[in-house]
Design an enzyme around this catalytic site. Structure first.
Site, PDB file in Angstrom:
ATOM      1  N   GLY A  73       0.879  -1.345  -0.029  1.00 13.01           N
ATOM      2  CA  GLY A  73       0.026  -0.109   0.146  1.00 13.01           C
ATOM      3  C   GLY A  73       0.917   1.228   0.016  1.00 13.01           C
ATOM      4  N   CYS A 100       5.127  -6.162   1.862  1.00 12.83           N
ATOM      5  CA  CYS A 100       5.443  -4.823   1.920  1.00 12.83           C
ATOM      6  C   CYS A 100       4.712  -4.094   2.843  1.00 12.83           C
ATOM      7  CB  CYS A 100       5.350  -4.273   0.439  1.00 12.83           C
ATOM      8  SG  CYS A 100       6.173  -2.919   0.378  1.00 12.83           S
ATOM      9  N   TYR A 101       3.896  -3.498   2.598  1.00 17.60           N
ATOM     10  CA  TYR A 101       3.100  -2.605   3.865  1.00 17.60           C
ATOM     11  C   TYR A 101       2.554  -3.531   4.534  1.00 17.60           C
ATOM     12  CZ  TYR A 101      -0.114   0.298   5.933  1.00 17.60           C
ATOM     13  OH  TYR A 101      -1.100   1.047   7.018  1.00 17.60           O
ATOM     14  N   HIS A 187       8.065  -7.900  -3.702  1.00 12.52           N
ATOM     15  CA  HIS A 187       6.642  -8.131  -4.293  1.00 12.52           C
ATOM     16  C   HIS A 187       6.980  -9.360  -4.916  1.00 12.52           C
ATOM     17  CE1 HIS A 187       4.328  -4.483  -3.429  1.00 12.52           C
ATOM     18  NE2 HIS A 187       5.624  -3.822  -3.266  1.00 12.52           N
ATOM     19  N   GLU A 189       4.725 -10.997  -6.370  1.00  9.34           N
ATOM     20  CA  GLU A 189       3.869 -11.157  -7.121  1.00  9.34           C
ATOM     21  C   GLU A 189       4.219 -10.695  -8.660  1.00  9.34           C
ATOM     22  OE1 GLU A 189       3.650  -9.221  -4.682  1.00  9.34           O
ATOM     23  OE2 GLU A 189       2.722  -7.408  -5.072  1.00  9.34           O
ATOM     24  N   SER A 241     -22.260 -10.069 -28.649  1.00  9.28           N
ATOM     25  CA  SER A 241     -21.508  -9.030 -29.648  1.00  9.28           C
ATOM     26  C   SER A 241     -20.376  -9.514 -30.456  1.00  9.28           C
ATOM     27  CB  SER A 241     -20.743  -7.923 -28.575  1.00  9.28           C
ATOM     28  OG  SER A 241     -19.776  -8.808 -27.911  1.00  9.28           O
ATOM     29  N   GLY A 242     -20.263 -10.903 -29.960  1.00 10.59           N
ATOM     30  CA  GLY A 242     -19.037 -11.316 -30.883  1.00 10.59           C
ATOM     31  C   GLY A 242     -17.799 -11.505 -30.029  1.00 10.59           C
ATOM     32  N   ASP A 245     -16.257 -12.394 -24.370  1.00  4.87           N
ATOM     33  CA  ASP A 245     -16.892 -12.370 -22.843  1.00  4.87           C
ATOM     34  C   ASP A 245     -18.376 -12.930 -23.448  1.00  4.87           C
ATOM     35  OD1 ASP A 245     -14.886 -11.319 -21.952  1.00  4.87           O
ATOM     36  OD2 ASP A 245     -15.665  -9.317 -21.370  1.00  4.87           O
ATOM     37  N   SER A 246     -19.016 -12.111 -24.221  1.00  3.41           N
ATOM     38  CA  SER A 246     -20.457 -12.638 -24.495  1.00  3.41           C
ATOM     39  C   SER A 246     -20.501 -13.977 -25.139  1.00  3.41           C
ATOM     40  CB  SER A 246     -21.181 -11.342 -25.504  1.00  3.41           C
ATOM     41  OG  SER A 246     -20.499 -11.333 -26.532  1.00  3.41           O
ATOM     42  N   SER A 247     -19.390 -14.252 -25.916  1.00  2.00           N
ATOM     43  CA  SER A 247     -19.277 -15.516 -26.482  1.00  2.00           C
ATOM     44  C   SER A 247     -19.272 -16.756 -25.544  1.00  2.00           C
ATOM     45  CB  SER A 247     -18.463 -15.549 -27.757  1.00  2.00           C
ATOM     46  OG  SER A 247     -18.322 -14.714 -28.720  1.00  2.00           O
ATOM     47  N   LYS A 393      -9.996 -11.622 -17.010  1.00  2.04           N
ATOM     48  CA  LYS A 393     -10.273 -11.961 -18.563  1.00  2.04           C
ATOM     49  C   LYS A 393      -9.257 -13.168 -18.865  1.00  2.04           C
ATOM     50  CE  LYS A 393     -11.410  -9.894 -22.415  1.00  2.04           C
ATOM     51  NZ  LYS A 393     -12.695  -9.200 -22.754  1.00  2.04           N
TER      52      LYS A 393
END
Ligand code: XMP
Length: 537
Positions: A73, A100-101, A187, A189, A241-242, A245-247, A393
């Site tokens: 942070g 870290c923080y 870090h 990550e 929408s193609g 995500d929507s597919s 995603k």
């Protein structure tokens, strides 16, 4: 740019699923890396969620995580109003890793000493390991770790030992092995930290003893059961929408509820060349998921005729989308549920979990992601089904792949909801749409042929509403310029112009000028985001 946010209509909480029960919690203290930690844990096939540092001990008990990670942070633990976690955390009996923080907070709250602003460390540092027994097992001596701190732990709390040091930081990692409390100053990550994943693996899989159950396959199986439980035999509407995500959503829902799913594709007239036909054919013929194709080009063009202000243009398109959506859902309905492709970052971002370093107050620092189906009116009495709401995603892409979506959809570049209408600067008409569509096709073909498609975030053409002089054959021309916008990006929030070979740029430029009537000049946009945006409107 206008961002449309979905109005959540009577949201029904998604039911809990087995692999989510074996989870890790990341308490967010305002680090830009909190989300990244969650993604890394999920890469280890363990479900994780980012929650506010204010989460109470009762709530944590209810969630019953296998382990808790305290993020970094921007604050110093000594700042007035610096964020603190519930001290009940230290006696919860669950392994905790402070980053870290998070490590400094652990030291401070457990009566160690944190020294402020003495010998900070920024960037790469070599880690020398003093204790290889658990957390740092398998991390190499001298491994490069990414540091970014002004404060350091100088006296570890009672019961703790130092696990590692660097040339500037005497205590770069600490542990109370008995209570399973750990802290690292660096870090693990971030990509530049060597052995960072080994450290996280040690924590998640060995110390917290989580099983690798979070996989695309398990997600699909659980989601199908959840969707069936949630919607029963009711009908669900999905605006396709193609995009990926929507597919993916369509595939998942179709598996779960078959014909009770209706996919609606509204063609605004702003899609790329051949895409509407291709999409409908692919879904209907190849995947046997019927799509209601709504041809609405005339209506949309009428709405934005003569409109050159980008905000007005976007608003009119958004408004018309709602009109068409409402009319068509009435015609095809009634529907009980609306499926929405909300993703996990939308949820984290909308909870605004970021801290102002000066005031310690939470602020939203990131621009919200855009939604294709946004701002639906309140009087549409749908309940929402959002099966992707727990996914990042890249996880959606994995799920899509396992569900059998073709790679051309899984790896597809993002495409804005208002489509080509915001890639024609100023007023939109059919002639300009044809020009930008043809130019865009050339860009796509050449990027595909170059083999660079997957290393580029987006690649497209923008049509400018000015004309310049050129010469073709022996004729003077006075035509439009096209801008090439090729960018690299991780998430669309920041972006850089793509360093593609000059030869490729030349091929695209030559083909556009030769093949696209009305264009006599091609320029390359070398603006990063910020200060530019990816789209031009
Ligand atoms: P900007 O232009 O803001 O775009 O840098 C960031 C990313 O968002 C996409 N974009 C949109 N996507 N509806 C969408 O679904 C929209 O209205 C919209 N506007 C921009 C853009 O293509 C880029 O990937």
């Amino acid at each position: 740019m206008v961002t449309a946010h979905p109005v959540l209509l009577d949201p029904t909480p998604a039911p809990e699923t087995p692999s989510q029960r074996q989870m890790l919690v990341i308490l967010d203290f305002g680090s830009q890396y909190s989300e990244l930690i969650a993604r890394r844990i999920r890469e280890l096939q363990v479900y994780s969620e980012v929650l506010s540092y204010r989460t109470t001990i009762e709530e944590l008990r209810r969630l019953n995580p296998r382990g808790i990670i305290l993020s970094g942070g921007p604050n110093s633990v000594y700042d007035p109003g610096a964020p603190h976690c519930d001290p009940g955390l230290w006696t919860l009996g669950v392994p905790v890793l402070g980053v870290c923080y998070g490590m400094q907070l652990m030291a401070q709250q457990l009566a160690g000493t944190v020294e402020s602003g003495t010998a900070g460390e920024y960037g790469r540092a070599s880690l020398y390991i003093d204790d290889t027994s658990d957390l740092l097992s398998g991390v190499n001596q001298g491994a490069t770790m990414w540091m970014s701190h002004a404060d350091s732990v100088c006296v570890v709390p009672k019961g703790f030992v130092t696990l590692a040091h660097t040339s500037n930081t005497a205590c770069a990692a600490m542990a109370d092995h008995q209570r399973k409390l750990y802290g690292v100053q660096f870090h693990p990550e971030v990509m530049h930290s060597e052995g960072g994943m080994a450290l996280l693996f040690n924590f998640v899989r060995n110390i917290c003893q989580c099983q690798p159950t979070w996989t695309a396959e398990s997600f699909i199986e659980e989601s199908i059961a959840d969707i069936r439980k949630q919607v029963g035999s009711k009908r669900v509407l999905l605006a396709l929408s193609g995009g990926v995500d929507s597919s993916t959503l369509a595939f998942l829902l179709h598996r779960a509820i078959g014909d009770n799913l209706t996919c609606m594709f509204i063609d605004q007239g702003f899609m790329r060349k051949e895409e509407p036909e291709r999409l409908v054919k692919l879904f209907s013929e190849q995947f046997h998921i019927p799509v209601e194709y709504i041809q609405a080009t005339d209506r949309f063009l009428e709405q934005i005729a003569g409109v050159s202000d980008p905000e007005v243009k976007r608003k009119r398109i958004g408004h018309e989308f709602i009109q068409v959506f409402e009319e068509e859902s009435n015609r095809l309905g009634p529907f009980d549920y609306l499926a929405q492709g909300t993703l996990y970052p939308d949820i984290i971002e909308s909870s605004g979990e970021n801290i102002d370093p000066k005031t310690g107050e939470r602020v939203a620092v990131r621009i919200k992601s855009h939604h294709n189906v946004g701002g639906l009116p309140k009087n549409l009495r749908f309940k929402l089904v959002e099966p992707l709401r727990r996914l990042f995603k890249d996880e959606v892409r994995k799920v899509g792949r396992v569900l059998g979506l073709p790679l051309e959809i899984v790896n597809r570049h993002p495409f804005p909801g208002p489509g080509l209408a915001i890639r024609i600067l100023g007023a939109v008409d059919r002639e300009k749409l044809d020009i930008v569509r043809e130019a865009d096709m050339v860009v796509r073909q050449e990027i595909n042929a170059s083999g660079l498609y997957n290393s580029i975030w987006q690649a497209f053409a923008v049509l400018l509403p000015v004309r310049s002089v050129g010469v073709m054959g022996d004729q003077r021309t006075y035509s439009y310029p096209v801008v090439l916008r090729l960018v690299t990006s991780e998430d669309g929030m920041t972006a850089d112009w793509a360093r593609v070979p000059y030869d490729l740029l030349e091929r695209i430029a030559t083909r556009i000028v030769n093949e696209v009537k009305g264009v006599n000049r091609v320029v390359y946009d070398i603006t990063s985001k910020p200060p530019g945006t990816i789209e031009w409107e």
